[in-house]
Design an enzyme around this catalytic site. Structure first.
Site, PDB file in Angstrom:
ATOM      1  N   CYS A  77      -3.112   2.415  -3.235  1.00 29.87           N
ATOM      2  CA  CYS A  77      -2.524   2.580  -4.756  1.00 29.87           C
ATOM      3  C   CYS A  77      -1.616   1.994  -4.475  1.00 29.87           C
ATOM      4  O   CYS A  77      -0.760   0.764  -4.787  1.00 29.87           O
ATOM      5  CB  CYS A  77      -2.199   3.545  -5.315  1.00 29.87           C
ATOM      6  SG  CYS A  77      -2.526   3.791  -7.803  1.00 29.87           S
ATOM      7  N   HIS A 168      -7.105   6.806  -5.810  1.00 31.51           N
ATOM      8  CA  HIS A 168      -6.325   7.963  -4.871  1.00 31.51           C
ATOM      9  C   HIS A 168      -8.325   9.019  -4.402  1.00 31.51           C
ATOM     10  O   HIS A 168      -9.077   9.429  -5.029  1.00 31.51           O
ATOM     11  CB  HIS A 168      -6.229   8.777  -5.121  1.00 31.51           C
ATOM     12  CG  HIS A 168      -4.401   8.387  -6.066  1.00 31.51           C
ATOM     13  ND1 HIS A 168      -3.401   8.784  -5.190  1.00 31.51           N
ATOM     14  CD2 HIS A 168      -4.865   7.853  -7.160  1.00 31.51           C
ATOM     15  CE1 HIS A 168      -2.707   7.495  -6.088  1.00 31.51           C
ATOM     16  NE2 HIS A 168      -2.659   6.859  -6.701  1.00 31.51           N
ATOM     17  N   GLU A 170      -8.198  10.513  -1.910  1.00 31.53           N
ATOM     18  CA  GLU A 170      -7.894  11.773  -1.598  1.00 31.53           C
ATOM     19  C   GLU A 170      -7.777  13.162  -1.863  1.00 31.53           C
ATOM     20  O   GLU A 170      -7.323  14.260  -1.960  1.00 31.53           O
ATOM     21  CB  GLU A 170      -6.425  11.812  -0.918  1.00 31.53           C
ATOM     22  CG  GLU A 170      -5.116  11.587  -1.910  1.00 31.53           C
ATOM     23  CD  GLU A 170      -4.493  10.502  -2.862  1.00 31.53           C
ATOM     24  OE1 GLU A 170      -5.744   9.516  -2.281  1.00 31.53           O
ATOM     25  OE2 GLU A 170      -4.016   9.988  -3.070  1.00 31.53           O
TER      26      GLU A 170
HETATM   27  N1  GLN Z   1       2.605   1.718 -10.172  1.00 27.41           N
HETATM   28  C1  GLN Z   1       2.835   2.861  -9.178  1.00 27.41           C
HETATM   29  C2  GLN Z   1       3.660   1.668  -7.867  1.00 27.41           C
HETATM   30  O1  GLN Z   1       3.530  -0.110  -8.217  1.00 27.41           O
HETATM   31  C3  GLN Z   1       1.384   2.904  -7.871  1.00 27.41           C
HETATM   32  C4  GLN Z   1       0.688   4.043  -9.064  1.00 27.41           C
HETATM   33  C5  GLN Z   1       0.891   5.462  -7.918  1.00 27.41           C
HETATM   34  O2  GLN Z   1       0.482   5.079  -6.329  1.00 27.41           O
HETATM   35  N2  GLN Z   1      -0.398   6.400  -7.649  1.00 27.41           N
HETATM   36  O3  GLN Z   1       4.259   1.336  -6.993  1.00 27.41           O
END
Ligand code: GLN
Length: 188
Positions: A77, A168, A170
């Protein structure tokens, strides 16, 4: 084998637990000395802009770039955003380690968070993917392999050394993605 989890900000704790569940040694990475003990590094979800600033504050950016061709990195992410070579955000300096670009929050805002069952190219069992303000991949180099898609959009990429995941892993009991990452490290 030591697997580090960048522990400056964000959801690092759950990754440390998964590494331990798989019976590898996990290391909380906050400094260069922590990083240099690692065979692999997970950059967790969180806030990519904040994490990017903390990388500079802790003088870790240069160290990660110095060893990026020797270790393996999995970005989740916000970690995926940091691995990419996205340049369009003024407040964000990515690491540019993998040749792809993203749109931050491309899968929707916090309120649009969702779970979806995902077919991985390397596993028969589907994994439940949790998308929270997840980045959407808008382009990637043809040397990069896409390992999973939803709605015809890539969500998991590898260049053979590193791994970038929009969702995610995890939050799932399915450990396939961690196993894939650990295999990448083992096989080099
Ligand atoms: N939108 C976040 C970013 O760009 C990432 C969100 C997340 O890691 N769940 O930093």
């Amino acid at each position: 084998m030591n697997i580090g989890v960048l522990s400056l900000q964000g959801n690092y704790f759950e990754h440390l637990k998964k590494i331990e569940l798989l019976e590898f040694k996990s290391i909380k990475v906050k400094t260069k000395n922590d990083l240099f003990k690692c065979d692999g590094l997970i950059i967790p979800g969180g806030e990519s802009t904040t994490m990017s600033k903390l990388l500079d504050y802790q003088d870790l950016r240069r160290s990660i770039l110095d060893i990026k061709d020797k270790i393996h990195i999995m970005g989740v992410c916000a970690g995926m955003v940091l691995l990419s070579k996205t340049t369009k955000y003024n407040n964000l300096k990515t690491l540019s380690i993998m040749d792809f670009e993203v749109e931050r929050n491309g899968w929707g805002r916090q309120i649009n968070s969702f779970n979806k069952k995902i077919k991985l190219s390397f596993s028969a069992k589907k994994i439940m993917g949790t998308f929270i303000r997840a980045p959407k991949i808008i382009s990637y180099n043809d040397r990069i392999e896409c390992l999973a898609m939803i709605d015809n959009e890539p969500i998991l990429l590898t260049d053979g050394r590193h791994l970038a995941c929009s969702f995610h892993p995890e939050y799932s009991d399915n450990l396939s993605i961690y196993k894939y990452f650990l295999n990448l490290i083992n096989s080099k």
